[in-house]
Design a protein around this motif. Structure first.
Motif, PDB file in Angstrom:
ATOM      1  N   LEU A 235     -17.212   9.003  45.676  1.00 22.61           N
ATOM      2  CA  LEU A 235     -16.125   9.272  46.623  1.00 22.61           C
ATOM      3  C   LEU A 235     -14.889   8.438  46.290  1.00 22.61           C
ATOM      4  CD1 LEU A 235     -18.210   9.504  49.896  1.00 22.61           C
ATOM      5  CD2 LEU A 235     -16.892  11.357  48.852  1.00 22.61           C
ATOM      6  N   LEU A 236     -15.091   7.196  45.902  1.00 24.22           N
ATOM      7  CA  LEU A 236     -13.956   6.343  45.543  1.00 24.22           C
ATOM      8  C   LEU A 236     -13.263   6.843  44.279  1.00 24.22           C
ATOM      9  CD1 LEU A 236     -15.627   2.905  46.278  1.00 24.22           C
ATOM     10  CD2 LEU A 236     -13.685   3.886  47.528  1.00 24.22           C
ATOM     11  N   GLU A 237     -14.033   7.358  43.342  1.00 26.51           N
ATOM     12  CA  GLU A 237     -13.479   7.833  42.077  1.00 26.51           C
ATOM     13  C   GLU A 237     -12.787   9.181  42.206  1.00 26.51           C
ATOM     14  OE1 GLU A 237     -16.768   7.988  39.386  1.00 26.51           O
ATOM     15  OE2 GLU A 237     -17.110   5.829  39.466  1.00 26.51           O
ATOM     16  N   HIS A 238     -13.325  10.059  43.047  1.00 30.77           N
ATOM     17  CA  HIS A 238     -12.904  11.458  43.010  1.00 30.77           C
ATOM     18  C   HIS A 238     -12.337  11.995  44.316  1.00 30.77           C
ATOM     19  CE1 HIS A 238     -14.756  11.664  39.087  1.00 30.77           C
ATOM     20  NE2 HIS A 238     -15.862  11.179  39.590  1.00 30.77           N
ATOM     21  N   SER A 239     -11.999  11.127  45.250  1.00 26.29           N
ATOM     22  CA  SER A 239     -11.421  11.609  46.502  1.00 26.29           C
ATOM     23  C   SER A 239     -10.294  10.689  46.951  1.00 26.29           C
ATOM     24  CB  SER A 239     -12.484  11.686  47.603  1.00 26.29           C
ATOM     25  OG  SER A 239     -12.746  10.405  48.148  1.00 26.29           O
ATOM     26  N   ASP A 240      -9.557  11.188  47.899  1.00 28.43           N
ATOM     27  CA  ASP A 240      -8.506  10.381  48.517  1.00 28.43           C
ATOM     28  C   ASP A 240      -8.906   9.932  49.916  1.00 28.43           C
ATOM     29  OD1 ASP A 240      -6.694  10.451  46.381  1.00 28.43           O
ATOM     30  OD2 ASP A 240      -6.001  12.444  46.969  1.00 28.43           O
ATOM     31  N   TYR A 241     -10.209  10.045  50.239  1.00 25.59           N
ATOM     32  CA  TYR A 241     -10.672   9.599  51.550  1.00 25.59           C
ATOM     33  C   TYR A 241     -10.438   8.107  51.696  1.00 25.59           C
ATOM     34  CZ  TYR A 241     -13.175  14.045  51.956  1.00 25.59           C
ATOM     35  OH  TYR A 241     -13.495  15.370  52.026  1.00 25.59           O
ATOM     36  N   SER A 242     -10.091   7.704  52.903  1.00 25.95           N
ATOM     37  CA  SER A 242      -9.898   6.275  53.177  1.00 25.95           C
ATOM     38  C   SER A 242     -11.258   5.578  53.191  1.00 25.95           C
ATOM     39  CB  SER A 242      -9.228   6.090  54.540  1.00 25.95           C
ATOM     40  OG  SER A 242     -10.130   6.448  55.583  1.00 25.95           O
TER      41      SER A 242
ATOM     42  N   PRO B 186     -14.693  -2.082  47.501  1.00 22.97           N
ATOM     43  CA  PRO B 186     -14.424  -0.672  47.223  1.00 22.97           C
ATOM     44  C   PRO B 186     -12.975  -0.424  46.799  1.00 22.97           C
ATOM     45  CG  PRO B 186     -15.606  -0.899  49.292  1.00 22.97           C
ATOM     46  CD  PRO B 186     -15.246  -2.277  48.833  1.00 22.97           C
ATOM     47  N   GLY B 187     -12.048  -1.136  47.416  1.00 25.93           N
ATOM     48  CA  GLY B 187     -10.646  -0.990  47.044  1.00 25.93           C
ATOM     49  C   GLY B 187     -10.383  -1.413  45.607  1.00 25.93           C
ATOM     50  N   GLN B 188     -11.001  -2.510  45.197  1.00 24.71           N
ATOM     51  CA  GLN B 188     -10.863  -2.965  43.814  1.00 24.71           C
ATOM     52  C   GLN B 188     -11.491  -1.963  42.854  1.00 24.71           C
ATOM     53  OE1 GLN B 188     -12.847  -6.713  44.443  1.00 24.71           O
ATOM     54  NE2 GLN B 188     -10.926  -7.881  44.343  1.00 24.71           N
ATOM     55  N   TYR B 189     -12.641  -1.435  43.247  1.00 26.69           N
ATOM     56  CA  TYR B 189     -13.315  -0.445  42.407  1.00 26.69           C
ATOM     57  C   TYR B 189     -12.439   0.789  42.234  1.00 26.69           C
ATOM     58  CZ  TYR B 189     -16.759   2.828  40.653  1.00 26.69           C
ATOM     59  OH  TYR B 189     -17.421   3.754  39.878  1.00 26.69           O
ATOM     60  N   ARG B 190     -11.874   1.270  43.333  1.00 24.84           N
ATOM     61  CA  ARG B 190     -11.016   2.461  43.275  1.00 24.84           C
ATOM     62  C   ARG B 190      -9.785   2.189  42.408  1.00 24.84           C
ATOM     63  NH1 ARG B 190      -9.653   5.624  48.661  1.00 24.84           N
ATOM     64  NH2 ARG B 190     -11.211   7.105  47.897  1.00 24.84           N
ATOM     65  N   LYS B 191      -9.180   1.029  42.569  1.00 22.98           N
ATOM     66  CA  LYS B 191      -7.992   0.682  41.791  1.00 22.98           C
ATOM     67  C   LYS B 191      -8.316   0.596  40.301  1.00 22.98           C
ATOM     68  CE  LYS B 191      -4.179  -2.595  41.699  1.00 22.98           C
ATOM     69  NZ  LYS B 191      -3.610  -3.818  42.270  1.00 22.98           N
ATOM     70  N   MET B 192      -9.444  -0.012  39.964  1.00 24.63           N
ATOM     71  CA  MET B 192      -9.840  -0.123  38.559  1.00 24.63           C
ATOM     72  C   MET B 192     -10.082   1.260  37.956  1.00 24.63           C
ATOM     73  SD  MET B 192     -12.472  -3.366  38.652  1.00 24.63           S
ATOM     74  CE  MET B 192     -13.220  -2.863  37.127  1.00 24.63           C
ATOM     75  N   TYR B 193     -10.756   2.101  38.689  1.00 27.62           N
ATOM     76  CA  TYR B 193     -11.074   3.432  38.174  1.00 27.62           C
ATOM     77  C   TYR B 193      -9.797   4.242  37.968  1.00 27.62           C
ATOM     78  CZ  TYR B 193     -12.733   8.123  37.606  1.00 27.62           C
ATOM     79  OH  TYR B 193     -12.938   9.376  37.100  1.00 27.62           O
ATOM     80  N   ARG B 194      -8.921   4.204  38.938  1.00 29.37           N
ATOM     81  CA  ARG B 194      -7.690   4.985  38.821  1.00 29.37           C
ATOM     82  C   ARG B 194      -6.771   4.462  37.733  1.00 29.37           C
ATOM     83  NH1 ARG B 194      -6.537   6.906  44.965  1.00 29.37           N
ATOM     84  NH2 ARG B 194      -8.253   8.393  44.955  1.00 29.37           N
ATOM     85  N   GLN B 195      -6.796   3.184  37.454  1.00 30.06           N
ATOM     86  CA  GLN B 195      -5.996   2.653  36.360  1.00 30.06           C
ATOM     87  C   GLN B 195      -6.499   3.208  35.035  1.00 30.06           C
ATOM     88  OE1 GLN B 195      -6.242  -1.598  36.735  1.00 30.06           O
ATOM     89  NE2 GLN B 195      -4.493  -1.701  38.115  1.00 30.06           N
ATOM     90  N   ILE B 196      -7.807   3.314  34.910  1.00 24.55           N
ATOM     91  CA  ILE B 196      -8.402   3.832  33.674  1.00 24.55           C
ATOM     92  C   ILE B 196      -8.156   5.329  33.538  1.00 24.55           C
ATOM     93  CG2 ILE B 196     -10.606   4.255  32.497  1.00 24.55           C
ATOM     94  CD1 ILE B 196     -11.569   1.591  33.770  1.00 24.55           C
TER      95      ILE B 196
END
Length: 86
Positions: free
Chosen positions: A39-46, A74-84
């Motif tokens: 969900l963190l990688e593939h969605s924009d859900y809060s 989770p926020g750090q995980y989402r940020k790292m994934y989206r940067q990549i």
């Protein structure tokens, strides 16, 4: 003091049940972690929406459990994934 056979059987049964329960909990957390990462990688859900979807009692509990099992929030995980991915 000698243990009775029934005491030994009870101890073994209790230990087996505890091990089975610990395995079930570990498997459940692993499955929830995988869902959360997806969900963190593939969605924009809060984070609040994700924690509700995953049936956590609160967003802060979701964050603390996620960090406990991944080492980052989770926020750090989402940020790292989206940067990549960009």
């Amino acid at each position: 003091m000698y243990k009775m056979k029934s005491d030994i059987n009870f101890s073994l049964t209790h230990e087996m049940l505890e091990n089975a329960e610990n395995e079930r909990i570990h498997t459940s957390y692993a499955q929830e972690k995988a869902k959360a990462k997806n969900l963190l990688e593939h969605s924009d859900y809060s984070l609040g929406e994700i924690s509700t979807y995953l049936n956590f009692s609160s967003q802060s509990y979701f964050i603390s459990i996620f960090k406990k099992y991944t080492g980052i929030t989770p926020g750090q995980y989402r940020k790292m994934y989206r940067q990549i991915s960009w």
